[in-house]
Motif scaffolding. Structure first.
Motif, short mmCIF file in Angstrom:
data_model
loop_
_atom_site.label_atom_id
_atom_site.label_comp_id
_atom_site.label_asym_id
_atom_site.label_seq_id
_atom_site.Cartn_x
_atom_site.Cartn_y
_atom_site.Cartn_z
N SER A 1 0.85 -1.19 0.00
CA SER A 1 0.00 0.00 0.00
C SER A 1 0.89 1.25 0.00
N THR A 2 0.65 2.15 -0.91
CA THR A 2 1.43 3.39 -0.93
C THR A 2 1.15 4.20 0.33
N ASN A 3 -0.08 4.14 0.85
CA ASN A 3 -0.37 4.85 2.11
C ASN A 3 0.44 4.26 3.26
N GLN B 1 -0.79 -2.40 -6.27
CA GLN B 1 -0.77 -2.60 -4.81
C GLN B 1 -1.39 -3.96 -4.50
N ARG C 1 -5.41 0.19 0.52
CA ARG C 1 -6.36 0.48 1.60
C ARG C 1 -7.46 1.41 1.09
N GLY C 2 -8.69 1.08 1.44
CA GLY C 2 -9.82 1.97 1.14
C GLY C 2 -10.38 2.53 2.43
N ARG C 3 -11.38 3.38 2.29
CA ARG C 3 -12.00 3.99 3.45
C ARG C 3 -12.78 2.95 4.25
N TRP D 1 -8.78 -1.53 -1.46
CA TRP D 1 -8.85 -0.82 -2.75
C TRP D 1 -8.15 -1.71 -3.76
N ASN E 1 -15.24 11.43 -0.10
CA ASN E 1 -13.94 11.06 -0.70
C ASN E 1 -14.01 10.43 -2.08
N LYS F 1 -17.62 5.02 -9.96
CA LYS F 1 -16.47 5.55 -9.25
C LYS F 1 -15.22 5.58 -10.14
N ILE G 1 -4.51 8.61 -2.99
CA ILE G 1 -5.53 8.71 -4.05
C ILE G 1 -5.34 7.57 -5.05
C1 BTN Z 1 -11.78 4.77 -0.99
O1 BTN Z 1 -12.48 5.17 -1.93
O2 BTN Z 1 -12.20 3.93 -0.18
C2 BTN Z 1 -10.39 5.32 -0.85
C3 BTN Z 1 -9.44 4.61 -1.75
C4 BTN Z 1 -8.03 5.13 -1.68
C5 BTN Z 1 -7.09 4.27 -2.48
C6 BTN Z 1 -5.71 4.86 -2.57
S1 BTN Z 1 -4.71 4.04 -3.77
C7 BTN Z 1 -3.31 4.90 -3.21
C8 BTN Z 1 -3.42 4.96 -1.71
N1 BTN Z 1 -2.82 3.79 -1.11
C9 BTN Z 1 -3.72 3.04 -0.47
O3 BTN Z 1 -3.46 1.97 0.12
N2 BTN Z 1 -4.92 3.59 -0.58
C10 BTN Z 1 -4.87 4.86 -1.31
#
Ligand code: BTN
Length: 273
Positions: free
Chosen positions: A40-42, A64, A68-70, A75, A127, A135, A157
């Motif tokens: 995950s980049t986050n 990835q 990770r998503g919300r 994601w 978001n 989406k 993002i």
């Molecule tokens: C969502 O809509 O739930 C948010 C999604 C966000 C995805 C991005 S991809 C780059 C960054 N790294 C992650 O693990 N998640 C965000």
């Protein structure tokens, strides 16, 4: 989303390729990290920030494995032309203001895809970027704090640029749309990234200088609000509402069938009709 072998491409996102396109003062080439594949980049951006990485550090990946998503969701992040990017920021502001950065990122995202010919994109609080109800992109903001002050924030993002339905689960493919789907041709992924980082920097500098009011106004112009019907899911309770406004703090104001005005500070918003 289309099944499109020929659109599974996109620009080269390596530092070398991107360096000439990182022309601002915040997201500079020396703070830019590219990985062909990552969990995950986050996750990496948060780890770098924790270890002292400067504001303006950026992590980009071509794929990835645990995006990770919300709200703890995943994601889906196949290789093949999409964007996965995370930015480190160190704003001097209270923890309670961190969600505003998600709205700011939405405005920047809207500007970036619009610059690449996407018309009719709308922001869904808090978001999502939707086109015709599907989406195109999502934002995940994560944060570390010291007491009431923010230590660092990572704005992540994901943008469906050129990806193909084959890379997604059927559920995600049914709800997603790519920029290439809308444009009927492949889109320059590296250019979209450069435009996104430039717009993020511009809006971030403006927010620090002028406060939240201009961000709120810009979000309202691009957001799904007045006249939109939605289902709001908060802590398991679902309510049908009419969306009305974004309040001065950036929270959603919605009207129930009974006429009550509710302030939504968290939860899921599902558009209806
Ligand atoms: C969502 O809509 O739930 C948010 C999604 C966000 C995805 C991005 S991809 C780059 C960054 N790294 C992650 O693990 N998640 C965000």
């Amino acid at each position: 989303m289309s099944r499109c072998a020929s659109w599974s491409e996109g620009g080269d996102l390596t530092r070398q390729a991107m360096a000439g396109r990182l022309t601002g003062g915040l997201f500079t080439a020396d703070r830019y990290h590219h990985q062909p594949e990552i969990d995950s980049t986050n996750r990496l951006a948060m780890a770098l920030a924790q270890a002292g990485a400067a504001a303006g550090s950026v992590v980009v990946a071509d794929a990835q494995s645990r995006g990770r998503g919300r709200m703890g969701r995943c994601w889906e992040s196949p290789a093949g032309g999409n964007l996965y990017v995370s930015m480190v920021l160190r704003p001097e502001m209270p923890v309670a203001h961190a969600p505003r950065l998600t709205l700011l990122a939405g405005v920047a995202l809207h500007e970036a895809v619009s610059a690449y010919g996407i018309r009719g994109a709308r922001l869904k609080w808090p978001n999502d970027l939707l086109v015709d109800g599907r989406k195109m992109a999502g934002i995940l903001t994560e944060m570390a704090a010291e007491g009431e002050r923010i230590r660092h924030v990572v704005v992540g993002i994901g943008v469906n640029v050129n990806g193909c339905a084959d890379g997604f689960s059927p559920e995600v493919a049914a709800r997603a749309v790519t920029m290439a789907d809308i444009l009927h041709s492949p889109c320059d992924r590296a250019g979209v990234l450069a435009a996104l980082l430039a717009a993020m920097e511009e809006w971030y500098v403006r927010y620090v200088r002028d406060g939240f009011a201009p961000v709120r106004a810009a979000w309202k112009e691009r957001g799904l609000l007045t006249g939109c019907r939605a289902c709001i899911d908060q802590a398991g309770a679902t309510r049908e509402v009419w969306l009305e406004d974004l309040d001065v703090e950036g929270f959603l104001l919605a009207r129930t069938a009974g006429g009550e005005l509710v302030r939504v500070v968290a939860g899921d918003v599902v558009m209806m009709g």
